[in-house]
Structure formats: structure tokens, C-alpha cells
Design a protein around this motif. Structure first.
Motif, PDB file in Angstrom:
ATOM      1  N   ARG A  74      -2.457 -31.807 -23.298  1.00 43.36           N
ATOM      2  CA  ARG A  74      -2.890 -32.999 -22.564  1.00 43.36           C
ATOM      3  C   ARG A  74      -2.319 -33.002 -21.147  1.00 43.36           C
ATOM      4  NH1 ARG A  74      -1.929 -35.471 -27.573  1.00 43.36           N
ATOM      5  NH2 ARG A  74       0.009 -36.442 -26.857  1.00 43.36           N
ATOM      6  N   LEU A  75      -1.085 -32.513 -21.003  1.00 48.25           N
ATOM      7  CA  LEU A  75      -0.522 -32.368 -19.658  1.00 48.25           C
ATOM      8  C   LEU A  75      -1.380 -31.427 -18.817  1.00 48.25           C
ATOM      9  CD1 LEU A  75       3.313 -32.125 -20.405  1.00 48.25           C
ATOM     10  CD2 LEU A  75       2.190 -33.875 -19.015  1.00 48.25           C
ATOM     11  N   ARG A  76      -1.793 -30.338 -19.420  1.00 43.15           N
ATOM     12  CA  ARG A  76      -2.624 -29.385 -18.682  1.00 43.15           C
ATOM     13  C   ARG A  76      -3.918 -30.050 -18.212  1.00 43.15           C
ATOM     14  NH1 ARG A  76      -4.429 -23.230 -19.780  1.00 43.15           N
ATOM     15  NH2 ARG A  76      -6.125 -23.228 -18.262  1.00 43.15           N
ATOM     16  N   TYR A  77      -4.540 -30.840 -19.101  1.00 44.90           N
ATOM     17  CA  TYR A  77      -5.780 -31.513 -18.714  1.00 44.90           C
ATOM     18  C   TYR A  77      -5.547 -32.411 -17.500  1.00 44.90           C
ATOM     19  CZ  TYR A  77      -9.956 -34.406 -18.840  1.00 44.90           C
ATOM     20  OH  TYR A  77     -11.116 -35.065 -18.486  1.00 44.90           O
ATOM     21  N   LEU A  78      -4.443 -33.138 -17.502  1.00 43.59           N
ATOM     22  CA  LEU A  78      -4.166 -34.029 -16.374  1.00 43.59           C
ATOM     23  C   LEU A  78      -4.036 -33.249 -15.075  1.00 43.59           C
ATOM     24  CD1 LEU A  78      -1.608 -36.569 -17.922  1.00 43.59           C
ATOM     25  CD2 LEU A  78      -4.100 -36.788 -17.703  1.00 43.59           C
ATOM     26  N   THR A  79      -3.379 -32.082 -15.112  1.00 43.73           N
ATOM     27  CA  THR A  79      -3.203 -31.306 -13.883  1.00 43.73           C
ATOM     28  C   THR A  79      -4.529 -30.817 -13.322  1.00 43.73           C
ATOM     29  OG1 THR A  79      -2.936 -29.147 -14.972  1.00 43.73           O
ATOM     30  CG2 THR A  79      -0.956 -30.489 -14.682  1.00 43.73           C
ATOM     31  N   GLU A  80      -5.552 -30.713 -14.162  1.00 45.88           N
ATOM     32  CA  GLU A  80      -6.823 -30.155 -13.715  1.00 45.88           C
ATOM     33  C   GLU A  80      -7.838 -31.225 -13.320  1.00 45.88           C
ATOM     34  OE1 GLU A  80      -7.803 -27.337 -16.887  1.00 45.88           O
ATOM     35  OE2 GLU A  80      -6.862 -25.781 -15.664  1.00 45.88           O
ATOM     36  N   LEU A  81      -7.417 -32.480 -13.290  1.00 49.50           N
ATOM     37  CA  LEU A  81      -8.332 -33.541 -12.866  1.00 49.50           C
ATOM     38  C   LEU A  81      -8.896 -33.325 -11.462  1.00 49.50           C
ATOM     39  CD1 LEU A  81      -6.625 -36.710 -14.384  1.00 49.50           C
ATOM     40  CD2 LEU A  81      -8.852 -35.729 -15.014  1.00 49.50           C
ATOM     41  N   PRO A  82      -8.111 -32.795 -10.485  1.00 46.73           N
ATOM     42  CA  PRO A  82      -8.714 -32.539  -9.172  1.00 46.73           C
ATOM     43  C   PRO A  82      -9.851 -31.522  -9.220  1.00 46.73           C
ATOM     44  CG  PRO A  82      -6.341 -32.653  -8.974  1.00 46.73           C
ATOM     45  CD  PRO A  82      -6.642 -32.631 -10.447  1.00 46.73           C
TER      46      PRO A  82
END
Length: 272
Positions: free
Chosen positions: A108-116
Motif C-alpha cells: 500500500r505504501l508503494r501504491y501511494l508513492t506512485e500516485l503522481p
């Protein structure tokens, strides 16, 4: 759609469509990943990824190392256990994986980092909870209770995402070490399918005053499914030519320079 004005403004600056939910995002990138923690062991990779814009879900498949003999697959799907595997030649399992109990939160952390990389998700993913810290910082979280993970984005002078900080899950929610966590940067924004997307990303982990490089990647291709009709004035879809060589991590450049300097000095220069 999110109701926080600052998030809506950010997504619109990045070109997200507030009236239509496209997606998922399909992208290809290449770069280098550090698999040798705590000692550096950088491997080149090429990868394809699918990112959902309506849920915290993705699927990333990469080929790493010489002859791309190692295949790594990392995926998170709504309501399903996350998957992570590393195989040699696509068949032989290799003993490299996060701790099972840490996998859901790290994904889930990884998903957040890829929001841009998926600005439409800022508007249409209802699993995200946003908070405006000030005019240059936005915090986003997902999950409930002890499973909550969060990321803080810093905006640049153009109002785009310049960097991200993710607290180390071992320090969250108590936040015993506020400086421990992952730091990512986003650069080389370019317009594709009407969206402003960062084509260069860099991630490092900092803990106990030590900073370790984890990831350097260059985006090669970006597509958004279901977004075939472009609004007037939006750029047509296009694909960057693959780079002849993906960007190296600064530590690699520094190490090579030091080695070259020692070679030029020669044995006769020692003790001078």
C-alpha cells in the motif's frame, strides 16, 4: 471524487479528468533497483506495470540482471492478499521476499508513492484519505487502525509533486523516529495524454542517520485505458524513445569516479 479542494486543484493541474473515470494506467519503465540491503547490490531492470485509479491496486512485473534472467512480480488487488515472487528464468523460485506480515503495508505504501504517475487516482480513488498540511504539503493515507499507511507529498513551485516522504511502518503510528522512512523524488515532468507525468523517480530509505538508495527509474511509456477521446488542446498520445542507458544512481557514479581516480594515480603515487 475527493472533496478536498487542494487535492482537486493538484489533480487538475496534472491534467486529471474530474468527469470521467478512465484507467487503469499502463506504463513501462527501466532503471536500477537495490536488492542487497544493507549492502548495496544494484541490478538493472525493465518493467511493465498496471495501476488502478479507483482502488489501491497494481501489478508490476520486471526482468532484472544480466540477460534479464530474474523475473520479479509484485501485485496488490482489492480484497485479495498481495502477491510477491522472484524467479530465475521465470521458473526457479529465489529466496527473496518481504516478511509476509509486512507485505500488505509495504504494497500500500508503494501504491501511494506512485500516485503522481496516476493523477486521476487522486480524484477517483475513494480508499484514499487526504489532508492539507499547508500550501506546499499534502498528506494521503489508506487502511484502517494499525494497518494505516500514509505519505506526505511536497509540491514544487509549479504546483506539481516534487517529493514524497513515507514513515517507516515500524515507527508508525507511534512515530518514534520521525526521520525514519522512505524519501522519493519526481522529476522531468512531461505532458502525455493531457496529463503531466514525472518521467524520473528516485527512492531512498533513511534510518538511524543512514540513507540508502533503493530505486532509480526512467519512464518509457504511459497510457491510460478508456481515455481515447482527448479534450481540445490536450497533447496527443506519444511514447518516448527508450533511453540508450537508464540513469544511474549517484552512488554508482561516485564509486566509479573514485575507482578511476585511483587507477590514474597508480601505485607510485601512494604515500606521496
Amino acid at each position: 471524487m475527493t472533496g478536498l479542494a487542494a487535492v482537486t486543484a493538484l489533480a487538475l493541474r496534472l491534467g486529471a479528468d474530474p468527469d470521467r473515470t478512465g484507467g487503469p494506467v499502463h506504463l513501462r519503465h527501466c532503471g536500477r533497483i537495490n536488492l542487497g540491503l544493507p549492502n548495496d547490490a544494484w541490478l538493472a531492470f525493465t518493467a511493465e506495470e498496471t495501476l488502478s485509479v479507483t482502488a489501491c491496486a497494481y501489478s508490476w512485473r520486471a526482468r532484472l540482471g544480466p540477460a534479464h534472467a530474474v523475473v520479479m512480480h509484485d501485485s496488490l488487488d482489492t480484497g485479495q492478499p498481495g502477491q510477491f515472487s522472484v524467479r530465475a528464468f521465470g521458473r526457479l523460485p529465489l529466496p527473496f521476499a518481504p516478511r509476509p506480515q509486512a507485505l500488505p503495508r509495504s504494497q500500500r505504501l508503494r501504491y501511494l508513492t506512485e500516485l503522481p504517475l496516476a493523477p486521476d487516482a487522486m480524484l477517483h480513488n475513494r480508499a484514499l484519505r487526504w489532508e492539507e498540511i499547508d500550501e506546499s504539503h499534502l498528506r494521503v493515507a489508506t487502511g484502517l487502525g494499525v494497518e494505516t499507511v500514509e505519505a506526505t507529498f511536497t509540491l514544487d513551485a509549479d504546483g506539481r509533486v516534487a517529493s514524497v516522504f513515507l514513515p517507516d511502518p515500524r515507527s508508525f503510528p507511534q512515530r518514534r523516529d520521525a526521520a525514519a522512512g522512505w524519501f522519493g523524488s519526481y522529476a522531468e515532468y512531461d505532458r502525455i495524454r493531457g496529463r503531466w507525468i514525472p518521467f524520473h523517480t528516485d527512492v531512498r530509505h533513511r534510518h538511524a542517520d543512514r540513507s540508502i538508495g533503493l530505486w532509480v527509474a526512467t519512464l518509457v511509456d504511459w497510457q491510460l485505458s478508456g481515455d481515447c477521446v482527448l479534450a481540445p488542446g490536450h497533447a496527443a498520445p506519444r511514447m518516448r524513445p527508450p533511453p540508450t542507458r537508464c540513469k544511474e544512481h549517484p552512488d554508482d557514479v561516485r564509486s566509479r569516479a573514485e575507482t578511476a581516480g585511483s587507477s590514474r594515480a597508480g601505485p607510485g603515487s601512494r604515500g606521496a
